[in-house]
Design a protein around this motif. Structure first.
Motif, PDB file in Angstrom:
ATOM      1  N   CYS A 154       0.849  -1.209   0.014  1.00  0.00           N
ATOM      2  CA  CYS A 154       0.092  -0.077   0.143  1.00  0.00           C
ATOM      3  C   CYS A 154       0.865   1.151  -0.067  1.00  0.00           C
ATOM      4  N   PHE A 155       2.099   1.339   0.581  1.00  0.00           N
ATOM      5  CA  PHE A 155       2.796   2.452   0.455  1.00  0.00           C
ATOM      6  C   PHE A 155       3.910   2.472  -0.601  1.00  0.00           C
ATOM      7  N   ASN A 156       3.983   1.414  -1.487  1.00  0.00           N
ATOM      8  CA  ASN A 156       4.874   1.310  -2.636  1.00  0.00           C
ATOM      9  C   ASN A 156       5.227   2.340  -3.335  1.00  0.00           C
ATOM     10  N   GLU A 157       4.034   3.124  -3.769  1.00  0.00           N
ATOM     11  CA  GLU A 157       4.114   4.136  -4.768  1.00  0.00           C
ATOM     12  C   GLU A 157       4.633   5.500  -4.006  1.00  0.00           C
ATOM     13  N   ALA A 158       4.249   5.832  -2.855  1.00  0.00           N
ATOM     14  CA  ALA A 158       4.610   6.702  -1.747  1.00  0.00           C
ATOM     15  C   ALA A 158       6.196   6.645  -1.905  1.00  0.00           C
ATOM     16  N   GLN A 159       6.613   5.162  -1.192  1.00  0.00           N
ATOM     17  CA  GLN A 159       8.041   5.144  -1.144  1.00  0.00           C
ATOM     18  C   GLN A 159       8.938   5.346  -2.392  1.00  0.00           C
ATOM     19  N   LYS A 160       8.510   4.919  -3.377  1.00  0.00           N
ATOM     20  CA  LYS A 160       9.313   5.206  -4.693  1.00  0.00           C
ATOM     21  C   LYS A 160       9.357   6.507  -5.016  1.00  0.00           C
ATOM     22  N   HIS A 161       8.325   7.271  -4.953  1.00  0.00           N
ATOM     23  CA  HIS A 161       8.265   8.751  -5.107  1.00  0.00           C
ATOM     24  C   HIS A 161       9.425   9.457  -4.144  1.00  0.00           C
ATOM     25  N   VAL A 162       9.209   8.961  -3.084  1.00  0.00           N
ATOM     26  CA  VAL A 162      10.193   9.673  -2.035  1.00  0.00           C
ATOM     27  C   VAL A 162      11.715   9.197  -2.277  1.00  0.00           C
ATOM     28  N   TYR A 163      11.979   8.012  -2.721  1.00  0.00           N
ATOM     29  CA  TYR A 163      13.140   7.193  -3.113  1.00  0.00           C
ATOM     30  C   TYR A 163      13.771   8.323  -4.203  1.00  0.00           C
ATOM     31  N   LEU A 164      12.846   8.528  -5.328  1.00  0.00           N
ATOM     32  CA  LEU A 164      13.221   9.220  -6.400  1.00  0.00           C
ATOM     33  C   LEU A 164      13.679  10.801  -5.884  1.00  0.00           C
ATOM     34  N   LEU A 165      12.946  11.341  -5.075  1.00  0.00           N
ATOM     35  CA  LEU A 165      13.222  12.578  -4.572  1.00  0.00           C
ATOM     36  C   LEU A 165      14.659  12.563  -4.080  1.00  0.00           C
TER      37      LEU A 165
END
Length: 193
Positions: A154-165
């Motif tokens: 459930c947090f994968n998309e947000a985690q990926k976004h933060v990782y890319l940032l």
């Protein structure tokens, strides 16, 4: 014929011709030097673009010496240095959210999943949270809907976004910071001991 070359008449003719020739001014000389310098720089750039040029090879090896964000996050020493660097930049919520998501994914119990998901949402994602991360409104809504029945992803998309940032913004600054250089230097000296 040789007498004509060195005669006074011939000499004065040459002198008169030379007066009609436009001599470059000092600024013209400087501009020509600048133009030649630019031409040389263009040639050097073209040479560095070649595959066989040693300058390109040294740049590639130097670039490979810097670890990626993935390698930084796997090494505990570099992770601690990166965390303290983010604290100094007031953006430590990104790394803490990423670590919380990694801990969340390691959870096996469904009851714990629900509790941890709510804690992560309240701490990092909920609007006006104490350590709110920078994610899109659509991502927030997806996570909010998935909290009814949380899954490991459930947090994968947000985690990926933060990782890319972090990868695009924070990590390059960290790799040029004193914090990274001191840890890198300490790791080299410890290797010799």
């Amino acid at each position: 014929m040789p007498k004509l070359l060195f005669s006074k008449i011939r000499f004065y003719e040459i002198k008169d011709i030379m007066q009609n020739v436009k001599r470059p001014k000092r600024i013209d000389i400087v501009l020509n030097r600048y133009k030649r310098k630019k031409d040389i720089e263009c040639i050097m750039v073209n040479k560095t673009n070649n595959e066989t040029c040693p300058a390109r090879f040294s740049w590639q090896t130097d670039h490979k010496l810097h670890p990626t964000l993935e390698k930084l996050l796997l090494d505990k020493i570099y992770l601690a240095a990166f965390h303290s660097f983010l604290q100094s930049e007031f953006s430590e919520e990104n790394i803490e959210f990423w670590l919380a998501c990694e801990d969340y994914r390691a959870t096996t119990s469904p009851d714990e999943l629900c509790c941890k998901a709510k804690e992560i949402y309240e701490e990092f994602i909920q609007p006006a949270a104490c350590r709110e991360i920078n994610v899109d409104h659509h991502i927030r809504e997806k996570i909010k809907k998935s909290l009814e029945k949380p899954s490991l992803s459930c947090f994968n998309e947000a985690q990926k976004h933060v990782y890319l940032l972090m990868e695009r913004d924070s990590c390059p600054r960290f790799l040029h910071s004193d914090a990274y250089l001191s840890v890198k230097h300490k790791s080299r000296t410890l290797w010799y001991i």
